[in-house]
Design a protein around this motif. Sequence first.
Motif, PDB file in Angstrom:
ATOM      1  N   ILE A 130       7.174   3.396  11.427  1.00 60.09           N
ATOM      2  CA  ILE A 130       5.940   4.131  11.121  1.00 60.09           C
ATOM      3  C   ILE A 130       6.324   5.493  10.552  1.00 60.09           C
ATOM      4  O   ILE A 130       7.492   5.901  10.619  1.00 60.09           O
ATOM      5  N   GLU A 131       5.352   6.225  10.000  1.00 64.13           N
ATOM      6  CA  GLU A 131       5.651   7.590   9.564  1.00 64.13           C
ATOM      7  C   GLU A 131       5.755   8.476  10.804  1.00 64.13           C
ATOM      8  O   GLU A 131       5.070   8.251  11.803  1.00 64.13           O
ATOM      9  N   ALA A 134       2.550   9.957  12.256  1.00 62.08           N
ATOM     10  CA  ALA A 134       1.420   9.019  12.259  1.00 62.08           C
ATOM     11  C   ALA A 134       0.364   9.508  13.236  1.00 62.08           C
ATOM     12  O   ALA A 134       0.650  10.298  14.148  1.00 62.08           O
ATOM     13  N   TRP A 160       9.842   7.329   9.666  1.00 60.64           N
ATOM     14  CA  TRP A 160       9.992   7.811   8.282  1.00 60.64           C
ATOM     15  C   TRP A 160       9.588   9.287   8.299  1.00 60.64           C
ATOM     16  O   TRP A 160       8.423   9.606   8.478  1.00 60.64           O
ATOM     17  N   LEU A 174      12.448   6.403   2.487  1.00 62.28           N
ATOM     18  CA  LEU A 174      12.038   5.115   3.042  1.00 62.28           C
ATOM     19  C   LEU A 174      12.988   4.013   2.572  1.00 62.28           C
ATOM     20  O   LEU A 174      13.398   3.145   3.356  1.00 62.28           O
ATOM     21  N   ILE A 190       2.090   1.695   8.386  1.00 56.08           N
ATOM     22  CA  ILE A 190       1.965   3.053   7.861  1.00 56.08           C
ATOM     23  C   ILE A 190       0.488   3.414   7.736  1.00 56.08           C
ATOM     24  O   ILE A 190      -0.357   2.564   7.449  1.00 56.08           O
ATOM     25  N   ASN A 194      -2.248   9.755   5.201  1.00 62.59           N
ATOM     26  CA  ASN A 194      -1.824  10.435   6.418  1.00 62.59           C
ATOM     27  C   ASN A 194      -2.903  11.406   6.889  1.00 62.59           C
ATOM     28  O   ASN A 194      -3.398  12.226   6.115  1.00 62.59           O
ATOM     29  N   PHE A 219      -1.228  -1.592   7.217  1.00 62.16           N
ATOM     30  CA  PHE A 219      -1.650  -0.207   7.025  1.00 62.16           C
ATOM     31  C   PHE A 219      -2.845   0.140   7.910  1.00 62.16           C
ATOM     32  O   PHE A 219      -3.754  -0.678   8.079  1.00 62.16           O
TER      33      PHE A 219
END
Length: 423
Positions: A130-131, A134, A160, A174, A190, A194, A219
Amino acid sequence: MLNYKTGLDYALEQDQNDKLKNYRNQFHIPKDGNGYDLIYMTGNSLGLQPKTTKAYVNQELEDWANLGVEGHFEAKNPWLGYHEYLTESMAKVVGAKPIEIVVMNTLTANLHFMMVSFYQPTKTRYKILIESDAFPSDKYAVESQLRHHGFDYKEGLVLWKPRKDEELLRYEDLEQILEQQGDEIALMMIGGVNYYTGQFFDLKRITQLGHKYGCKVGFDCAHGAGNVKLNLHDSGADFAAWCTYKYLNSGPGSLAGCFIHERHAYNKNLNRFAGWWSHNKQTRFNMRGEFDQLPGAEGWQLSNPPILSMAAIKASLDLFNEVGIEKLSKKSKQLTGYFEFLLEELNEDSIKIITPSNPDERGCQLSIQVKNADKTLHDKLIEAGVISDWREPDVIRCAPTPFYNSFEDVYRLVEKLKNILNA
């Protein structure tokens, strides 16, 4: 794009020429104690109520009062298949085919149900990417999935991250993560946009990259649905989920949307939780037969849907259907571009826009980082009649939403911010 200018006259002229200007009148705008419209910039947290919503909900209340259980078949909008009234409109909003869409449950519940199907870890491929920033709920959800499957969530979570002294994520980083750990990653999940920075990711690029290394890709589109052109079908993503109470204006805690790509529509071997609403509609009420799964996204439903919430969603989607995401996206870029222009014209060293400057890499949200600020800045904006959104440690999120925000709103917001900073 427009050739932006300073001054209130320019903002008023743009509002006069705006082909969508009358839609503002179709929403309830919160007012201050003197009856004047507040400057509402938090459609990214809770969208405003369409004026038609009450009538849509009242219709179902009246049918319930007058028909009782017969409303399932005899209501003006029979409840038995009510979710189907939303499917085509929602598919247009997120760029999908109707077979790929269903409205059900709430956002994080849907993400868990999607992970039941698309997170199938093995001893050697079990990690979830995941980012790093997140939305907390997503992080909690994937950590709990790792624990549920018997893995150490700290070891199994791949983040990430932005580079040092940067806020935005880079695709090269990434790619490097996947080159190094791709054969260990089972799922990439993801946020489509964001929540903190407002960065709109290239869903197709991420999906292709994940699939190249054998990962499933999904997503969380909570901040994208109704805000940007997601083109979910063309992205190739395995799944996506989103709430409907932000840009889709369906009311606090309302139901969520779910996308499962068409290539999975008839795969009955995919692991999933089941309920009677995912059973064949023709035999659903026979009650005695074996489970006969519906094809497409409907095959992930569990229970009969809450009609009052769906009525509110229908009221909003009918407006989206009337205008179309193309026109809304065009106005969104103009409003947000104007907002960015006015902020830059302030020439304030204390503020920095951390949202991408490329209009194709953001929606209508701008995240403004304010040097040495704390939440008192947000409180002063509220006192000045601006409803914005504060995120620790030093960011104000503002989202000029094309349905109901105006160029004048943006102009007055920046003027109020300037006065507060100067004071």
